[in-house]
Design a protein around this motif. Sequence first.
Motif, PDB file in Angstrom:
ATOM      1  N   ILE A 195       3.199  -4.599   7.590  1.00  0.00           N
ATOM      2  CA  ILE A 195       4.473  -4.060   8.073  1.00  0.00           C
ATOM      3  C   ILE A 195       4.434  -2.546   7.955  1.00  0.00           C
ATOM      4  O   ILE A 195       4.193  -2.010   6.871  1.00  0.00           O
ATOM      5  N   ASP A 196       4.668  -1.852   9.049  1.00  0.00           N
ATOM      6  CA  ASP A 196       4.627  -0.394   9.161  1.00  0.00           C
ATOM      7  C   ASP A 196       3.244   0.151   8.800  1.00  0.00           C
ATOM      8  O   ASP A 196       3.023   0.647   7.687  1.00  0.00           O
ATOM      9  N   PRO A 197       2.293   0.076   9.737  1.00  0.00           N
ATOM     10  CA  PRO A 197       0.940   0.571   9.453  1.00  0.00           C
ATOM     11  C   PRO A 197       0.891   2.044   9.078  1.00  0.00           C
ATOM     12  O   PRO A 197       0.059   2.455   8.268  1.00  0.00           O
ATOM     13  N   GLY A 198       1.755   2.878   9.666  1.00  0.00           N
ATOM     14  CA  GLY A 198       1.841   4.267   9.239  1.00  0.00           C
ATOM     15  C   GLY A 198       1.142   5.246  10.161  1.00  0.00           C
ATOM     16  O   GLY A 198       0.966   5.003  11.351  1.00  0.00           O
TER      17      GLY A 198
ATOM     18  N   SER B 182      10.695   2.768   3.126  1.00  0.00           N
ATOM     19  CA  SER B 182       9.406   3.238   3.637  1.00  0.00           C
ATOM     20  C   SER B 182       8.982   4.529   2.947  1.00  0.00           C
ATOM     21  O   SER B 182       7.796   4.765   2.727  1.00  0.00           O
ATOM     22  N   HIS B 183       9.957   5.361   2.618  1.00  0.00           N
ATOM     23  CA  HIS B 183       9.666   6.661   2.003  1.00  0.00           C
ATOM     24  C   HIS B 183      10.346   6.726   0.640  1.00  0.00           C
ATOM     25  O   HIS B 183      11.503   7.138   0.520  1.00  0.00           O
ATOM     26  N   GLY B 184       9.638   6.309  -0.376  1.00  0.00           N
ATOM     27  CA  GLY B 184      10.208   6.291  -1.722  1.00  0.00           C
ATOM     28  C   GLY B 184       9.716   5.090  -2.512  1.00  0.00           C
ATOM     29  O   GLY B 184       9.048   4.205  -1.978  1.00  0.00           O
ATOM     30  N   ARG B 185      10.061   5.049  -3.804  1.00  0.00           N
ATOM     31  CA  ARG B 185       9.623   3.964  -4.676  1.00  0.00           C
ATOM     32  C   ARG B 185      10.437   2.700  -4.439  1.00  0.00           C
ATOM     33  O   ARG B 185      11.612   2.760  -4.072  1.00  0.00           O
ATOM     34  N   ALA B 186       9.812   1.565  -4.706  1.00  0.00           N
ATOM     35  CA  ALA B 186      10.539   0.294  -4.703  1.00  0.00           C
ATOM     36  C   ALA B 186      11.548   0.305  -5.845  1.00  0.00           C
ATOM     37  O   ALA B 186      11.265   0.804  -6.940  1.00  0.00           O
TER      38      ALA B 186
ATOM     39  N   TYR C 244       0.878  -1.173   0.000  1.00  0.00           N
ATOM     40  CA  TYR C 244       0.000   0.000   0.000  1.00  0.00           C
ATOM     41  C   TYR C 244       0.915   1.221   0.000  1.00  0.00           C
ATOM     42  O   TYR C 244       1.551   1.523   1.015  1.00  0.00           O
ATOM     43  N   PRO C 245       1.031   1.938  -1.125  1.00  0.00           N
ATOM     44  CA  PRO C 245       1.981   3.051  -1.225  1.00  0.00           C
ATOM     45  C   PRO C 245       1.631   4.194  -0.289  1.00  0.00           C
ATOM     46  O   PRO C 245       0.462   4.440   0.023  1.00  0.00           O
ATOM     47  N   GLY C 246       2.640   4.899   0.152  1.00  0.00           N
ATOM     48  CA  GLY C 246       2.448   6.054   1.029  1.00  0.00           C
ATOM     49  C   GLY C 246       3.774   6.499   1.590  1.00  0.00           C
ATOM     50  O   GLY C 246       4.831   6.161   1.059  1.00  0.00           O
ATOM     51  N   SER C 247       3.703   7.276   2.648  1.00  0.00           N
ATOM     52  CA  SER C 247       4.930   7.720   3.302  1.00  0.00           C
ATOM     53  C   SER C 247       4.732   7.630   4.818  1.00  0.00           C
ATOM     54  O   SER C 247       4.337   8.610   5.452  1.00  0.00           O
ATOM     55  N   PRO C 248       4.937   6.445   5.416  1.00  0.00           N
ATOM     56  CA  PRO C 248       5.579   5.292   4.796  1.00  0.00           C
ATOM     57  C   PRO C 248       4.607   4.409   4.012  1.00  0.00           C
ATOM     58  O   PRO C 248       3.400   4.452   4.237  1.00  0.00           O
ATOM     59  N   SER C 249       5.164   3.606   3.111  1.00  0.00           N
ATOM     60  CA  SER C 249       4.387   2.559   2.475  1.00  0.00           C
ATOM     61  C   SER C 249       4.179   1.422   3.473  1.00  0.00           C
ATOM     62  O   SER C 249       4.963   1.256   4.407  1.00  0.00           O
TER      63      SER C 249
END
Length: 290
Positions: free
Chosen positions: A30-33, A198-202, A13-18
């Motif tokens: 992993i990392d709900p945000g 977490s912050h950026g594209r794969a 699920y993309p975001g910052s963090p993803s």
Amino acid sequence: MALEKLGENLYLYPGSPSTMIKVEENVVIIDPGNGSKRHKELRRELRKINLEIDYMLSTHGHADHIAIAPKLGKPLFIHRYEFSIAESPLNRELLTFGSKAPKGFLVYQFPQEVRVHGVFDWNDVLFGLKTVELSGHSPGMTGFLDEENGVLYAGDSFFGERVIQSVGLPYLVEPELFKESIRKLMGYAEEGILLIPSHGRAVKGEEALKLLELNLQRVEEGEKKILELLREPKSVSELSYALAKDFGAKITPQILALNQVPIRAIIADLYNRDLIEAVIENDLKWKAKE
């Protein structure tokens, strides 16, 4: 924002963090945000594919990665070094501000208390994911490797290009460990593993190596610039402003305050290497040795 399929029973699920989602016998995120609506968004997207969250993992205890955990109401697991950071608002503020921060000054606040339900060590396997040591950004920074799908969720062990351009200096608490983690990630990239910050594209392959090199170069450049700036005595605040200008970063009170964390970490390293000394000039300042 919609879910992206990464592999067999693996989603992002993309975001910052993803947020990465692994589906085996259980559904683990992993990392709900953070964010007032993010818990609803995650549930909505998962229900579209008939899934409900069972467990949560976190790469580390910073607020932007776990703030909505209480709203999801599922057991949270984190590395044992991050336990007190995740559960204590004051400990989180100590890491980023050095003391209790002014109300509303830090970007991410916790609307509710976070509770950690279990801790793990590096090299454990949880829900089909191997935990990988990637410390440097925080004491217990952990990556989660899905060997079956060739994917490593790397958290804040490296950052996307936009983030680096925005802040100037990657956030870290131990420069040598941060650089060591980058080199470890380069090894995974050379093996063809998809790396997800977490912050950026794969990123994968040459693109991954290029981005990792940018992260490494920026830290090394920051160390070099600090040593050059300290030809004349400067305080941490003066260094933060000078580096932000040199790197073309945004100059805001929050970014200048956050950048003081990696600057202090670099100063400690330079001092331990006997390259700088502390001086008093109406304030505590640092100066390169002759």
